[in-house]
Design a protein around this motif. Structure first.
Motif, mmCIF file in Angstrom:
data_model
loop_
_atom_site.group_PDB
_atom_site.id
_atom_site.type_symbol
_atom_site.label_atom_id
_atom_site.label_comp_id
_atom_site.label_asym_id
_atom_site.label_seq_id
_atom_site.Cartn_x
_atom_site.Cartn_y
_atom_site.Cartn_z
ATOM 1 N N GLY A 50 0.770 -1.240 0.000
ATOM 2 C CA GLY A 50 0.000 0.000 0.000
ATOM 3 C C GLY A 50 0.797 1.283 0.000
ATOM 4 O O GLY A 50 0.215 2.369 0.040
ATOM 5 N N ASP A 51 2.120 1.205 -0.061
ATOM 6 C CA ASP A 51 2.951 2.411 -0.095
ATOM 7 C C ASP A 51 3.308 2.707 -1.547
ATOM 8 O O ASP A 51 4.432 2.437 -1.998
ATOM 9 N N ALA A 52 2.341 3.265 -2.267
ATOM 10 C CA ALA A 52 2.521 3.450 -3.708
ATOM 11 C C ALA A 52 3.614 4.459 -4.029
ATOM 12 O O ALA A 52 4.332 4.307 -5.022
ATOM 13 N N ARG A 53 3.776 5.468 -3.196
ATOM 14 C CA ARG A 53 4.785 6.497 -3.477
ATOM 15 C C ARG A 53 6.201 5.915 -3.409
ATOM 16 O O ARG A 53 7.010 6.107 -4.317
ATOM 17 N N SER A 54 6.498 5.189 -2.333
ATOM 18 C CA SER A 54 7.819 4.561 -2.212
ATOM 19 C C SER A 54 8.006 3.490 -3.277
ATOM 20 O O SER A 54 9.108 3.308 -3.800
ATOM 21 N N GLY A 55 6.918 2.783 -3.592
ATOM 22 C CA GLY A 55 6.997 1.747 -4.619
ATOM 23 C C GLY A 55 7.408 2.319 -5.959
ATOM 24 O O GLY A 55 8.283 1.771 -6.648
ATOM 25 N N TYR A 56 6.799 3.438 -6.345
ATOM 26 C CA TYR A 56 7.141 4.060 -7.615
ATOM 27 C C TYR A 56 8.579 4.562 -7.612
ATOM 28 O O TYR A 56 9.316 4.388 -8.593
ATOM 29 N N ALA A 57 9.010 5.174 -6.499
ATOM 30 C CA ALA A 57 10.371 5.698 -6.428
ATOM 31 C C ALA A 57 11.396 4.586 -6.623
ATOM 32 O O ALA A 57 12.377 4.744 -7.363
ATOM 33 N N SER A 58 11.169 3.448 -5.971
ATOM 34 C CA SER A 58 12.127 2.342 -6.085
ATOM 35 C C SER A 58 12.093 1.706 -7.472
ATOM 36 O O SER A 58 13.144 1.405 -8.055
ATOM 37 N N LEU A 59 10.908 1.509 -8.020
ATOM 38 C CA LEU A 59 10.799 0.896 -9.347
ATOM 39 C C LEU A 59 11.356 1.812 -10.426
ATOM 40 O O LEU A 59 12.015 1.355 -11.364
ATOM 41 N N ARG A 60 11.128 3.107 -10.284
ATOM 42 C CA ARG A 60 11.685 4.055 -11.260
ATOM 43 C C ARG A 60 13.210 4.026 -11.218
ATOM 44 O O ARG A 60 13.877 4.043 -12.264
ATOM 45 N N SER A 61 13.788 3.987 -10.007
ATOM 46 C CA SER A 61 15.242 3.936 -9.863
ATOM 47 C C SER A 61 15.798 2.653 -10.457
ATOM 48 O O SER A 61 16.829 2.669 -11.155
ATOM 49 N N ALA A 62 15.127 1.522 -10.206
ATOM 50 C CA ALA A 62 15.596 0.242 -10.741
ATOM 51 C C ALA A 62 15.516 0.228 -12.266
ATOM 52 O O ALA A 62 16.422 -0.266 -12.943
ATOM 53 N N ALA A 63 14.429 0.771 -12.811
ATOM 54 C CA ALA A 63 14.268 0.802 -14.266
ATOM 55 C C ALA A 63 15.313 1.697 -14.914
ATOM 56 O O ALA A 63 15.828 1.384 -15.996
#
Length: 281
Positions: free
Chosen positions: A179-192
């Motif tokens: 449920g932490d969509a903001r942190s999820g996006y930050a980490s996935l964007r960095s990994a991508a």
């Protein structure tokens, strides 16, 4: 230099460096290992398998080469062959953490999450503060449906190496699931961004961006529930209010629910189209 490029995540440059080898240097065990690892990193696993088998034929059993070969075979879906390679390596060193984790990944691919977990814990007993161990624990937790454990282990992996793309991807996935969509996006964007050739990772980051868009905010609380359950709950409230004699309130709730449904049908495709345009697809 070939090893340097491989270590910093530039496998294509590794292959360029190895093209310049000549004579006996082309048969050096490092040439086989680095070429095979680079090909595996580029998802050219069939080529990696040929190179590594040739290297093993020249130099005999060599644990790092067996590890990359087993991982390449797993990526090609050749799970029995991958298992045999990892078992061969573990017969030489039963406590090698990389081989134990590699074998655990084979077990995960075969749907044997419990066995994979046991292998990871064996690896942890020899390398307790390891990114690879924490990341593998997160993958086992994901396979077992233990989202919060996955988040805890992926956060631990990030604490050991904040720039590790695999740890970033796992943390992003775990954050989205909890449920932490903001942190999820930050980490996935960095990994991508760290792995621009990974289409699946790019798609995951794009999907996380969609969830984080301001227009999707009204829909976010319902994203974690089964849509059928939400519909049944809404209908139950509408009819419950009517049965209780609160017809006006029932009608008002029904209208609000109708507006919400139209919003949920219209807005996501529009936002997705906008994001796809910005992401170049």
């Amino acid at each position: 230099m070939a090893g340097h490029w491989l270590q910093i995540g530039r496998p294509e440059r590794t292959l360029d460096e190895l093209q310049g080898l000549s004579g006996d240097a082309t048969l050096d065990y490092r040439a086989y290992l680095f070429r095979g690892a680079a090909l595996h990193a580029l998802d050219r696993n069939a080529e990696a398998i040929d190179v590594l088998r040739d290297g093993l034929a020249h130099h005999g059993p060599f644990l790092p080469m067996l590890h990359v070969l087993g991982s390449s075979l797993r990526s090609e879906g050749l799970l029995p062959e991958a298992e045999a390679v990892f078992l061969q390596g573990l017969s030489l060193d039963p406590n090698d953490p990389d081989l134990l984790i590699g074998y655990a990944h084979v077990c995960l691919a075969a749907g044997q999450a419990q066995k994979a977990g046991a292998l990871v814990e064996r690896a942890a007993s020899h390398a307790p503060e390891s990114v690879a161990v924490s990341a593998a624990r997160a993958q086992v937790a994901f396979a077992l449906g233990q989202d919060r454990d996955m988040h805890r282990h992926s956060s631990e992996a990030l604490s050991y190496d904040p720039e590790n793309p695999q740890a970033r991807a796992l943390h992003g996935t775990a954050s989205m699931l909890t449920g932490d969509a903001r942190s999820g996006y930050a980490s996935l964007r960095s990994a991508a961004a760290a792995q621009p050739g990974d289409a699946d990772l790019r798609d995951a980051a794009r999907a996380a961006r969609l969830v984080n868009h301001p227009l999707m905010l009204p829909l976010r609380p319902f994203a974690r529930f089964n849509p059928m359950v939400v519909w049944i709950g809404a209908v139950a409230i509408i009819y419950g209010l009517r049965i209780a004699g609160l017809g006006t309130l029932s009608f008002a709730f029904a209208m609000i629910w109708l507006v919400f449904c139209v919003y949920s049908w219209v807005v996501p495709p529009l936002v997705r189209r906008l994001i796809n345009r910005k992401w170049g697809s």
